[in-house]
Write a protein that holds these residues in place. Structure first.
Motif, PDB file in Angstrom:
ATOM      1  N   THR A   1       2.716   6.765   3.711  1.00 44.52           N
ATOM      2  CA  THR A   1       2.695   8.190   4.033  1.00 44.52           C
ATOM      3  C   THR A   1       3.682   8.540   5.129  1.00 44.52           C
ATOM      4  OG1 THR A   1       0.882   7.799   5.605  1.00 44.52           O
ATOM      5  CG2 THR A   1       0.272   8.417   3.356  1.00 44.52           C
TER       6      THR A   1
ATOM      7  N   TYR B   1      -0.369   4.691  13.890  1.00 44.20           N
ATOM      8  CA  TYR B   1      -0.429   5.303  12.562  1.00 44.20           C
ATOM      9  C   TYR B   1      -1.236   6.608  12.612  1.00 44.20           C
ATOM     10  CZ  TYR B   1      -1.885   6.006   7.700  1.00 44.20           C
ATOM     11  OH  TYR B   1      -2.141   6.543   6.462  1.00 44.20           O
ATOM     12  N   ASP B   2      -0.733   7.637  11.931  1.00 37.74           N
ATOM     13  CA  ASP B   2      -1.407   8.934  11.886  1.00 37.74           C
ATOM     14  C   ASP B   2      -1.925   9.185  10.468  1.00 37.74           C
ATOM     15  OD1 ASP B   2      -2.348  11.479  12.144  1.00 37.74           O
ATOM     16  OD2 ASP B   2      -0.393  12.443  12.346  1.00 37.74           O
ATOM     17  N   PRO B   3      -3.242   9.219  10.266  1.00 37.59           N
ATOM     18  CA  PRO B   3      -3.795   9.425   8.920  1.00 37.59           C
ATOM     19  C   PRO B   3      -3.718  10.870   8.448  1.00 37.59           C
ATOM     20  CG  PRO B   3      -5.574   9.262  10.509  1.00 37.59           C
ATOM     21  CD  PRO B   3      -4.304   8.992  11.268  1.00 37.59           C
ATOM     22  N   ASN B   4      -3.287  11.772   9.310  1.00 39.09           N
ATOM     23  CA  ASN B   4      -3.317  13.201   8.978  1.00 39.09           C
ATOM     24  C   ASN B   4      -1.954  13.779   8.607  1.00 39.09           C
ATOM     25  OD1 ASN B   4      -6.149  13.426   9.684  1.00 39.09           O
ATOM     26  ND2 ASN B   4      -5.497  13.257  11.817  1.00 39.09           N
TER      27      ASN B   4
ATOM     28  N   LYS C   1       0.014   1.331   8.479  1.00 42.92           N
ATOM     29  CA  LYS C   1      -1.409   1.458   8.776  1.00 42.92           C
ATOM     30  C   LYS C   1      -1.900   0.402   9.763  1.00 42.92           C
ATOM     31  CE  LYS C   1      -2.856   3.669   4.459  1.00 42.92           C
ATOM     32  NZ  LYS C   1      -3.701   3.569   3.244  1.00 42.92           N
TER      33      LYS C   1
ATOM     34  N   ASP D   1       0.847  -1.193   0.000  1.00 45.54           N
ATOM     35  CA  ASP D   1       0.000   0.000   0.000  1.00 45.54           C
ATOM     36  C   ASP D   1       0.880   1.239   0.000  1.00 45.54           C
ATOM     37  OD1 ASP D   1      -2.495  -1.446   0.285  1.00 45.54           O
ATOM     38  OD2 ASP D   1      -1.911  -1.821   2.361  1.00 45.54           O
TER      39      ASP D   1
END
Length: 534
Positions: A323, A333-336, A328, A320
């Protein structure tokens, strides 16, 4: 403090059903083609996943992890926790109660002295260990009896159990005090060629540059291994390894490339296994080398490389888009986090602002010096070769003259003391694969204290704000506190760009479907090696 990994995906091609042995299978003999040739078989000198695979067959950890991401005792009788008192309330004392039925493969009983000595060996500055993170937090070790080890810490260290002789990003295994204590350093001890462990298999032969042979240790404390023999051959070229599996001269391939995943998914009599993993693949930047010491140049490279297309076109669904360094699958994990989506115009603007002007040949120069960089990668990996060519083409569009050079994996990942390319800082850009430990701790990749030879901070990145946030995450046992701290570290990495994250790969194995109970935990393979059968 556990990661839950994705369920492993597998496929078996047409052929004899699982449970019925194929005619080419050698009963109770596992033939492995691995990707790197080791410098040593001493587990404390391991520097890559191939070394760790070999080490895990002959040696053990204090605490390991099963294929569901759960901590399970290995040489320890129980896993120390706050709840059972193994970890003190202030986090500064960790007590291990050891199994009492363990022997070294030469018949000598395993005791707490071996654990204490192994810690001392990691901390010995004369030993060429790849890093000491976690071990360096220990102030002293007590062994009040043969089956109790008490680690006294200078400060609380939340990832301790999963780091010190646990499933960390560098999972050091316990070595025998009675054999190695006499050496001022372990770097060239005879033990390194024919080691004695506590593990399920014994090393009986190492033909340098060719293979290592193991036989079953029938006195293994967890039970008699089902396999009688394992032969691990060193084959750096993935196409050669694929041919070996297809011709049935190999039963298992570790860490295969993405094209081999694509080719073997539908192959007859082959099983492909893709367990999730706390891993990333990246392009690391050597911040000690101008012009990479200029953040504007690093950000330009980030905008100038199309990570999304690289992931889409080269991983065939086995990875995947990344970032950040924390995958993930992790609770941290930080999605921002800031993402540098491909934008060659922004890349060009940043280079212009940094004083790099385009010449007649399209390559930028500054103060009479052309913008020339070199990318290094491991030989025999077709994906790395293709990615290198794509990156070279993309950077050319923004005025960067990128050359490419490949090295054998042994040299590429060797320690600084052994002249390693990455750990020795002998590169500008490096295609890099990292498999983290079971805990999201990434201190030794990015903290100032872990620049080689003290760790794996090959980018030579140092930011005091990053260190401060990382220390919060390391010293708290409160997951919410740790998660917030890791969000800060990820934001700083995005701001400073010491690394260009490409994708989160799954671990990739291909095997003879007759191989049973092979269940990697995402960090390593050997946690249940005594249960493997064929």
């Amino acid at each position: 403090m556990l990661l839950l990994f994705l369920a492993a995906c597998s496929r078996t091609g047409n052929g004899t059903p699982i449970g019925t042995r194929h005619p080419w299978t050698q009963p109770e003999v596992l033939r492995v083609d691995d990707w790197a040739n080791p410098n040593s078989l001493n587990p404390l000198l391991a520097s890559n996943t191939s070394d760790n695979f070999l080490a895990g067959l002959a040696f053990d950890l204090l605490v390991t992890v099963d294929d569901k991401g759960n901590d399970v005792p290995d040489l320890a009788a129980t896993v120390p926790t706050l709840a059972n008192g193994g970890i003190a309330k202030d986090g500064r004392t960790v007590t291990y109660h050891l199994r009492k039925n363990v022997k070294w493969q030469d018949g000598v009983p395993f005791t707490a002295k071996d654990v204490k000595f192994s810690w001392q060996a990691v901390m010995n500055p004369n030993n060429n260990v790849v890093e000491r993170r976690g071990y360096d937090v220990v102030s002293s070790v007590d062994t009040p009896d043969p089956y109790t080890v008490i680690f006294h810490l200078k400060e609380a260290f939340a990832p301790f159990v999963d780091t010190v002789f646990g499933e960390s990003d560098d999972p050091f295994r316990v070595v025998p005090e009675h054999i190695l204590a006499k050496y001022p350093n372990i770097n060239r001890a005879p033990f390194n060629a024919l080691p004695i462990g506590t593990g399920p298999f014994k090393v009986v032969k190492w033909v340098h540059g060719d293979h290592v042979e193991f036989v079953a240790n029938d006195d293994y404390f967890k039970g008699k291994p089902k396999l009688r023999r394992i032969v691990v051959r060193f084959v750096t070229d993935d196409n050669t390894r694929e041919a070996s599996l297809r011709s049935h001269s190999a039963d298992l391939l570790n860490d295969i490339s993405f094209p081999i995943v694509r080719d073997l998914r539908s192959a007859a009599n082959v099983r492909v296994l893709l367990p999730g993993s706390p891993a990333y693949e990246s392009i690391d930047l050597n911040l000690k080398r101008p012009p990479l010491d200029d953040v504007r140049v690093r950000r330009a490279l980030a905008y100038g490389i199309d990570a999304a297309s690289i992931t889409r076109d080269n991983t065939y669904g086995a990875a995947d888009l990344a970032t950040e360094d924390i995958a993930k699958s992790s609770w941290a994990y930080d999605p921002n986090v800031t993402i540098y989506a491909y934008d060659s115009a922004k890349a060009a603007q940043l280079l212009e602002a940094a004083g790099w002007k385009t010449g007649a040949d399209g390559i930028r120069s500054k103060n009479g010096k052309r913008l020339e960089l070199q990318l290094v990668y491991g030989q025999g990996n077709p994906t790395s070769q293709v990615i290198g060519a794509e990156v070279q083409s993309e950077l050319r569009r923004i005025g960067v003259d990128l050359s490419i050079k490949s090295y054998n994996y042994t040299l590429l990942y060797a320690t600084q003391q052994l002249g390693g390319i990455l750990l020795g800082g002998k590169y500008d850009l490096g295609l890099y694969a990292w498999i983290a430990g079971i805990d999201p701790d990434d201190s030794q990749q990015f903290m100032c204290a872990y620049v080689p030879p003290n760790g794996n901070n090959i980018a030579n990145y140092c930011n005091k704000q990053f260190d401060a946030a990382e220390n919060v995450a390391l010293h708290s046992f409160d997951r919410n506190v740790r998660k917030a701290a890791y969000a800060k570290t990820q934001a700083l990495l995005a701001q400073d760009v010491p690394v260009l994250f490409l994708y989160y790969p799954k671990r990739r194995y291909a095997m003879n479907p007759d191989l049973q109970n092979f269940a990697p935990n995402g960090v390593s393979e050997d946690w249940n090696a005594w249960q493997w059968s064929i």
